[in-house]
Design a protein around this motif. Structure first.
Motif, mmCIF file in Angstrom:
data_model
loop_
_atom_site.group_PDB
_atom_site.id
_atom_site.type_symbol
_atom_site.label_atom_id
_atom_site.label_comp_id
_atom_site.label_asym_id
_atom_site.label_seq_id
_atom_site.Cartn_x
_atom_site.Cartn_y
_atom_site.Cartn_z
ATOM 1 N N GLY A 10 4.561 9.974 -1.497
ATOM 2 C CA GLY A 10 3.395 9.840 -2.369
ATOM 3 C C GLY A 10 3.656 8.858 -3.500
ATOM 4 N N TRP A 11 4.813 8.986 -4.149
ATOM 5 C CA TRP A 11 5.162 8.073 -5.243
ATOM 6 C C TRP A 11 5.200 6.629 -4.748
ATOM 7 C CZ3 TRP A 11 9.748 11.391 -7.515
ATOM 8 C CH2 TRP A 11 9.226 12.327 -8.410
ATOM 9 N N LEU A 12 5.875 6.444 -3.614
ATOM 10 C CA LEU A 12 6.012 5.076 -3.101
ATOM 11 C C LEU A 12 4.645 4.504 -2.720
ATOM 12 C CD1 LEU A 12 7.708 2.667 -2.277
ATOM 13 C CD2 LEU A 12 8.206 3.793 -0.097
ATOM 14 N N ALA A 13 3.836 5.311 -2.022
ATOM 15 C CA ALA A 13 2.528 4.823 -1.574
ATOM 16 C C ALA A 13 1.651 4.460 -2.776
ATOM 17 C CB ALA A 13 1.840 5.885 -0.713
ATOM 18 N N ALA A 14 1.638 5.319 -3.790
ATOM 19 C CA ALA A 14 0.819 5.056 -4.983
ATOM 20 C C ALA A 14 1.271 3.763 -5.658
ATOM 21 C CB ALA A 14 0.924 6.236 -5.952
ATOM 22 N N ASP A 15 2.564 3.587 -5.749
ATOM 23 C CA ASP A 15 3.117 2.390 -6.386
ATOM 24 C C ASP A 15 2.784 1.127 -5.577
ATOM 25 O OD1 ASP A 15 4.687 1.430 -8.575
ATOM 26 O OD2 ASP A 15 6.291 0.998 -7.126
ATOM 27 N N MET A 16 2.840 1.246 -4.256
ATOM 28 C CA MET A 16 2.514 0.096 -3.395
ATOM 29 C C MET A 16 1.063 -0.344 -3.598
ATOM 30 S SD MET A 16 4.358 1.311 0.150
ATOM 31 C CE MET A 16 3.613 0.060 1.219
ATOM 32 N N VAL A 17 0.164 0.637 -3.749
ATOM 33 C CA VAL A 17 -1.256 0.318 -3.941
ATOM 34 C C VAL A 17 -1.423 -0.514 -5.200
ATOM 35 C CG1 VAL A 17 -3.529 1.293 -4.452
ATOM 36 C CG2 VAL A 17 -2.046 2.412 -2.762
ATOM 37 N N GLU A 18 -0.763 -0.072 -6.275
ATOM 38 C CA GLU A 18 -0.901 -0.788 -7.549
ATOM 39 C C GLU A 18 -0.277 -2.184 -7.459
ATOM 40 O OE1 GLU A 18 0.905 1.059 -10.962
ATOM 41 O OE2 GLU A 18 -0.697 0.226 -12.220
ATOM 42 N N ARG A 19 0.914 -2.261 -6.879
ATOM 43 C CA ARG A 19 1.592 -3.558 -6.821
ATOM 44 C C ARG A 19 0.881 -4.534 -5.890
ATOM 45 N NH1 ARG A 19 6.514 -2.916 -4.608
ATOM 46 N NH2 ARG A 19 6.461 -0.669 -4.418
ATOM 47 N N ALA A 20 0.327 -4.028 -4.786
ATOM 48 C CA ALA A 20 -0.390 -4.914 -3.848
ATOM 49 C C ALA A 20 -1.596 -5.544 -4.549
ATOM 50 C CB ALA A 20 -0.839 -4.122 -2.621
ATOM 51 N N THR A 21 -2.301 -4.728 -5.333
ATOM 52 C CA THR A 21 -3.497 -5.243 -5.993
ATOM 53 C C THR A 21 -3.119 -6.230 -7.097
ATOM 54 O OG1 THR A 21 -4.533 -3.123 -5.493
ATOM 55 C CG2 THR A 21 -5.682 -4.551 -7.047
ATOM 56 N N LYS A 22 -2.052 -5.928 -7.837
ATOM 57 C CA LYS A 22 -1.559 -6.883 -8.847
ATOM 58 C C LYS A 22 -1.147 -8.194 -8.188
ATOM 59 C CE LYS A 22 0.294 -4.531 -12.903
ATOM 60 N NZ LYS A 22 1.428 -3.675 -13.231
ATOM 61 N N ALA A 23 -0.476 -8.085 -7.049
ATOM 62 C CA ALA A 23 -0.055 -9.294 -6.330
ATOM 63 C C ALA A 23 -1.267 -10.134 -5.953
ATOM 64 C CB ALA A 23 0.740 -8.909 -5.081
ATOM 65 N N VAL A 60 -4.260 -10.169 -7.533
ATOM 66 C CA VAL A 60 -4.879 -10.751 -8.733
ATOM 67 C C VAL A 60 -4.027 -11.914 -9.269
ATOM 68 C CG1 VAL A 60 -5.444 -10.230 -11.140
ATOM 69 C CG2 VAL A 60 -6.128 -8.648 -9.315
ATOM 70 N N ASN A 61 -2.704 -11.798 -9.151
ATOM 71 C CA ASN A 61 -1.815 -12.842 -9.685
ATOM 72 C C ASN A 61 -1.332 -13.839 -8.624
ATOM 73 O OD1 ASN A 61 -1.927 -11.491 -12.178
ATOM 74 N ND2 ASN A 61 -0.248 -10.131 -11.549
ATOM 75 N N THR A 62 -1.836 -13.708 -7.381
ATOM 76 C CA THR A 62 -1.349 -14.537 -6.258
ATOM 77 C C THR A 62 0.181 -14.598 -6.271
ATOM 78 O OG1 THR A 62 -3.297 -15.899 -6.755
ATOM 79 C CG2 THR A 62 -1.918 -16.613 -4.924
ATOM 80 N N ASP A 63 0.801 -13.422 -6.293
ATOM 81 C CA ASP A 63 2.260 -13.314 -6.431
ATOM 82 C C ASP A 63 2.895 -13.020 -5.062
ATOM 83 O OD1 ASP A 63 4.872 -12.486 -6.850
ATOM 84 O OD2 ASP A 63 4.395 -11.231 -8.590
#
Lengths: 236, 236
Positions: free
Chosen positions: B25-38, B40-43
């Motif tokens: 759960g922790w990993l999945a939640a974190d992946m969702v946030e990081r994927a969306t940031k990536a 928005v920032n084209t990272d």
């Protein structure tokens, strides 16, 4: 300790679960085809039937779950038998999602209007739907007949749906660019095409599950997935 | 016949499965946030990390499945205990799909380019991602703490993600209509927004599963789903 009668009863119980899975497979495959036809023909009666069928499919999934849990509790199966029961729960879950995707296509019919009836698009969508229907029926038949050796070939035919999806995806983009008034309808159609492509992914899951149930081994890794991303890079 | 030691061992085994679910759960939640940031920032570095994390998440799901099957075989649990183990298998499956959806968002970063960085869109997408992340973390916390009474309220907060999705959906349609050159990028963003909305649906599944595991009863029927269909009817 384990008499023949006990063993036979487990098999009979599992056969009852298999029969439910097979009925779910038939219904789900049929819903996919009817939902897509409803889209192409803007047929709102057919829409309502698919939405109703989805309730039946949900009910059938609950029956599989209940039967599987009862079977585990009553027979306390080990190893391969246990794998078979857990696999049945997973397959029913994939079939239920296929039904959801068909329902989702149906629910978009009104929003799409008659754009889907355009000859090229209708052909592309119906081709996808036929491939998806055949894949669903095929994987369930192979599972019921325990033909593990043919499951890998069937799984790899998911490629055909991906290719058909990419063609529909590109065509929809072209339509939107040519006529911005069609953008809303076409975005709903994009989701429909994506749903059909995802049905192929669920068939892949079912094939891998069935293979594991039958053989106790994982299928070899799947070829890399081809989809619309690669084309996005090319800027089309 | 069942000594305290045996009972305690079942609980310990189940706790080990719970710990795996919590980590997933922790990993999945974190992946969702990081994927969306990536997005928005084209990272692209962040993209690769999410894709790599998805492999770990798949591995963790297999560990849950293996532990659950071993637990059933070894302890032959009945009734509520069996329900808990089967429920854990289902939750792990939903969490694995949440990771898949995050990976799918990541894979679209290159195709979208810098359109996602537009201020309004970035805000809308990040808002959706934060809601999704909080929902995933929240449902897992409530499950681990066995707080059935709060699961229903959490499930119904899925509405917030649906509302945010509808706003992003409409905004994307407007962008496409204003500038047809953005259509390709925007369709990929549409799928990203849809993925975030679907993560909310998986949270709903997890909440319903957890509730059933804890109480033995089904949660009351969910309010009718609000999504982009209704707006499609209004011709926007």
């Amino acid at each position: 300790m384990m008499g023949e009668h006990t063993v036979k009863s487990f098999d009979e119980d599992l056969e009852a679960v298999d029969k439910l899975i097979r009925d779910m497979g038939w219904l789900a495959a049929d819903m996919v085809e009817r939902a897509t036809k409803a889209m192409v023909n803007t047929d709102l009666d057919a829409v309502n039937r698919v939405i109703k069928d989805d309730l039946d499919l949900d009910e059938m999934q609950r029956a599989v779950d209940d039967s599987a849990v009862t079977l585990i509790a009553k027979r306390q199966p080990m190893a391969q038998d246990l794998r078979a029961v857990v696999g049945a729960i997973r397959m029913a879950s994939d079939l239920e999602r296929i039904g959801d995707l068909a329902k989702n296509i149906s629910k978009r019919v009104r929003a799409v209007g008659d754009v889907a009836a355009s000859r090229d698009l209708a052909h592309g969508l119906q081709h996808m739907a036929q491939l998806a229907r055949d894949q669903v029926n095929g994987v369930i038949d192979l599972y019921i007949a325990r033909k593990a050796d043919q499951l890998e070939a069937l799984r790899d035919r998911d490629e055909e749906i991906d290719v058909a999806y990419t063609a529909v995806f590109r065509e929809l983009l072209t339509y939107m660019m040519e006529d911005p008034r069609k953008i809303t309808s076409c975005t709903h159609l994009l989701f429909c095409a994506k749903n059909l492509e995802r049905i192929g992914d669920h068939v892949t899951n079912i094939a891998e599950n069935a293979y594991y149930m039958i053989t106790g081994h994982q299928l070899s890794a799947k070829r890399p997935k081809r989809d619309e991303f690669a084309r996005g890079d090319n800027g089309n």
